[in-house]
Design an enzyme around this catalytic site. Structure first.
Site, PDB file in Angstrom:
ATOM      1  N   ARG A  10       0.828  -1.266   0.024  1.00  0.00           N
ATOM      2  CA  ARG A  10       0.051  -0.036  -0.049  1.00  0.00           C
ATOM      3  C   ARG A  10       1.048   1.360  -0.039  1.00  0.00           C
ATOM      4  O   ARG A  10       0.584   2.178  -0.631  1.00  0.00           O
ATOM      5  CB  ARG A  10      -0.781  -0.087   1.287  1.00  0.00           C
ATOM      6  CG  ARG A  10      -0.514  -0.047   2.433  1.00  0.00           C
ATOM      7  CD  ARG A  10      -1.050   0.054   3.676  1.00  0.00           C
ATOM      8  NE  ARG A  10      -0.523  -0.075   4.876  1.00  0.00           N
ATOM      9  CZ  ARG A  10      -0.917   0.540   6.131  1.00  0.00           C
ATOM     10  NH1 ARG A  10      -1.797   1.249   6.184  1.00  0.00           N
ATOM     11  NH2 ARG A  10      -0.164   0.159   7.413  1.00  0.00           N
ATOM     12  N   GLU A  58     -18.359   4.944  -0.658  1.00  0.00           N
ATOM     13  CA  GLU A  58     -17.490   4.176  -1.493  1.00  0.00           C
ATOM     14  C   GLU A  58     -18.196   3.978  -2.915  1.00  0.00           C
ATOM     15  O   GLU A  58     -17.625   4.341  -3.984  1.00  0.00           O
ATOM     16  CB  GLU A  58     -17.114   2.970  -1.075  1.00  0.00           C
ATOM     17  CG  GLU A  58     -16.209   2.926  -0.105  1.00  0.00           C
ATOM     18  CD  GLU A  58     -16.887   2.959   1.352  1.00  0.00           C
ATOM     19  OE1 GLU A  58     -16.079   2.911   2.519  1.00  0.00           O
ATOM     20  OE2 GLU A  58     -17.934   3.074   1.365  1.00  0.00           O
ATOM     21  N   PHE A  83     -14.649  -2.662   0.878  1.00  0.00           N
ATOM     22  CA  PHE A  83     -15.382  -1.539   0.495  1.00  0.00           C
ATOM     23  C   PHE A  83     -15.413  -1.192  -1.104  1.00  0.00           C
ATOM     24  O   PHE A  83     -16.443  -1.234  -1.784  1.00  0.00           O
ATOM     25  CB  PHE A  83     -15.226  -0.413   1.355  1.00  0.00           C
ATOM     26  CG  PHE A  83     -15.342  -0.724   2.798  1.00  0.00           C
ATOM     27  CD1 PHE A  83     -15.951  -1.346   3.421  1.00  0.00           C
ATOM     28  CD2 PHE A  83     -14.100   0.016   3.534  1.00  0.00           C
ATOM     29  CE1 PHE A  83     -16.016  -1.656   4.712  1.00  0.00           C
ATOM     30  CE2 PHE A  83     -14.283  -0.245   4.845  1.00  0.00           C
ATOM     31  CZ  PHE A  83     -14.996  -1.064   5.627  1.00  0.00           C
ATOM     32  N   HIS A 109      -5.557  -3.388   2.384  1.00  0.00           N
ATOM     33  CA  HIS A 109      -5.965  -4.239   3.492  1.00  0.00           C
ATOM     34  C   HIS A 109      -6.842  -5.164   3.194  1.00  0.00           C
ATOM     35  O   HIS A 109      -7.924  -5.673   3.814  1.00  0.00           O
ATOM     36  CB  HIS A 109      -6.848  -3.166   4.441  1.00  0.00           C
ATOM     37  CG  HIS A 109      -5.978  -2.226   5.354  1.00  0.00           C
ATOM     38  ND1 HIS A 109      -5.551  -1.441   4.486  1.00  0.00           N
ATOM     39  CD2 HIS A 109      -5.772  -1.809   6.411  1.00  0.00           C
ATOM     40  CE1 HIS A 109      -4.626  -0.415   5.397  1.00  0.00           C
ATOM     41  NE2 HIS A 109      -5.110  -0.906   6.552  1.00  0.00           N
TER      42      HIS A 109
END
Length: 315
Positions: A10, A58, A83, A109
């Site tokens: 990330r 989202e 999400f 994640h």
């Protein structure tokens, strides 16, 4: 040989976006109130006028990204995988996939290694969901260098792309000087004749460790890094099936709908050999330290080594 780097993918994602934006003014970034976690905050700091925080919305974020794509922008829309791939699936399918818009969806994640965030955030279904959308490219880079290359390739590719980002810091496995990234092409990290281990994402490093341990036990294991789950490298998988006769797949994802099933489909259609899948066995995760959880769920070099030995003993 490039520097050995231990970093969460990330973080590399955020760095790659900043670097690409220096020369490509069309790149814009959207986030859903998680910029500090997805590391798009790095881009926000460098290019505040090209960053949109959509809040905890989202589905709306994906719709905005789709609109920006129709105006010639290259939007990267990021949130937790649960999400961006899960909650916003309908919008990704209908607003991005159906019109085949140039939107890049980032799912951070993902997997069990989300750790203490627990089952509700440990998305082990994102690859399966994104694979089902026609025309969607699905990427799961294994380390810092691969993430940098994958983001660049995603930006250059016209059409929808899903990129999986990891929370846990991982050591680089692609820091060799001849490393080359190409969408849809896997990478043979180690050659071998006895069995093939096909891994993706976080599990690539574990597969390499397992192969080294197996070598000490007299077992010659081939290791293939599949960074592009869709389109998958059929040629490389068939070659491995023909030359080694057995395949073990490893993924930090449900064994349903992910790498294992993608590889099994190729093998079944073109060169039937036994395929054993290592992954999350159709269960939900739970809260705990990431490294401990990976071991508990069998996502470790030690478990890969054990499974390979069992497969060969049954031969």
């Amino acid at each position: 040989m490039a520097e050995m780097v231990k970093k969460a993918t990330r973080e590399s994602f955020g760095e790659a976006l900043v670097e690409l934006a220096k020369t490509n003014p069309d790149i814009v970034v959207l986030d859903a109130d998680l910029a500090a976690a997805t590391k798009t905050g790095t881009f926000k700091k460098a290019y505040p006028d090209r960053f949109i925080d959509c809040g905890i919305a989202e589905c709306n974020m994906v719709g905005i990204a789709a609109g920006l794509a129709t105006c010639g922008k290259i939007p990267f829309a990021a949130s937790f995988a649960m999400f961006s791939a899960g909650r916003a699936f309908e919008q990704v399918r209908n607003s991005v996939g159906y019109p085949h818009l140039n939107v890049k969806i980032a799912g951070s994640h993902a997997g069990i290694s989300t750790g203490e965030d627990g089952a509700t955030h440990q998305c082990c279904e994102d690859i399966a969901l994104m694979r089902t959308i026609p025309g969607m490219v699905v990427l799961n880079p294994s380390d810092h260098y691969e993430m940098i290359a994958a983001v660049k390739a995603a930006a250059e590719h016209y059409g929808p792309v899903y990129i999986r980002l990891g929370r846990l810091a991982v050591e680089s496995v692609n820091n060799n000087d001849d490393y080359h990234f190409e969408l849809g092409k896997g990478i043979t990290l180690r050659d071998g004749k006895d069995i093939t281990i096909v891994a993706t994402g976080l599990m690539v490093g574990e597969a390499v460790k397992a192969a080294k341990a197996l070598e000490a036990a007299g077992i010659d294991a081939r290791v293939i890094n599949i960074h592009t789950i869709k389109p998958i490298d059929r040629e490389l998988i068939v070659k491995a099936a023909k030359e080694t006769g057995r395949i073990v797949t490893v993924e930090e994802h449900n064994i349903i709908g992910g790498l294992g099933e993608a590889v099994s489909a190729v093998v079944c259609e073109e060169c039937p050999v036994p395929v054993t899948r290592i992954g999350v066995n159709d269960v939900f995760g739970h809260s705990g330290p990431a490294v401990d959880l990976l071991k508990e769920f069998g996502l470790s070099a030690e478990h890969i080594e054990e499974v390979v030995k069992n497969v060969l003993n049954k031969a």
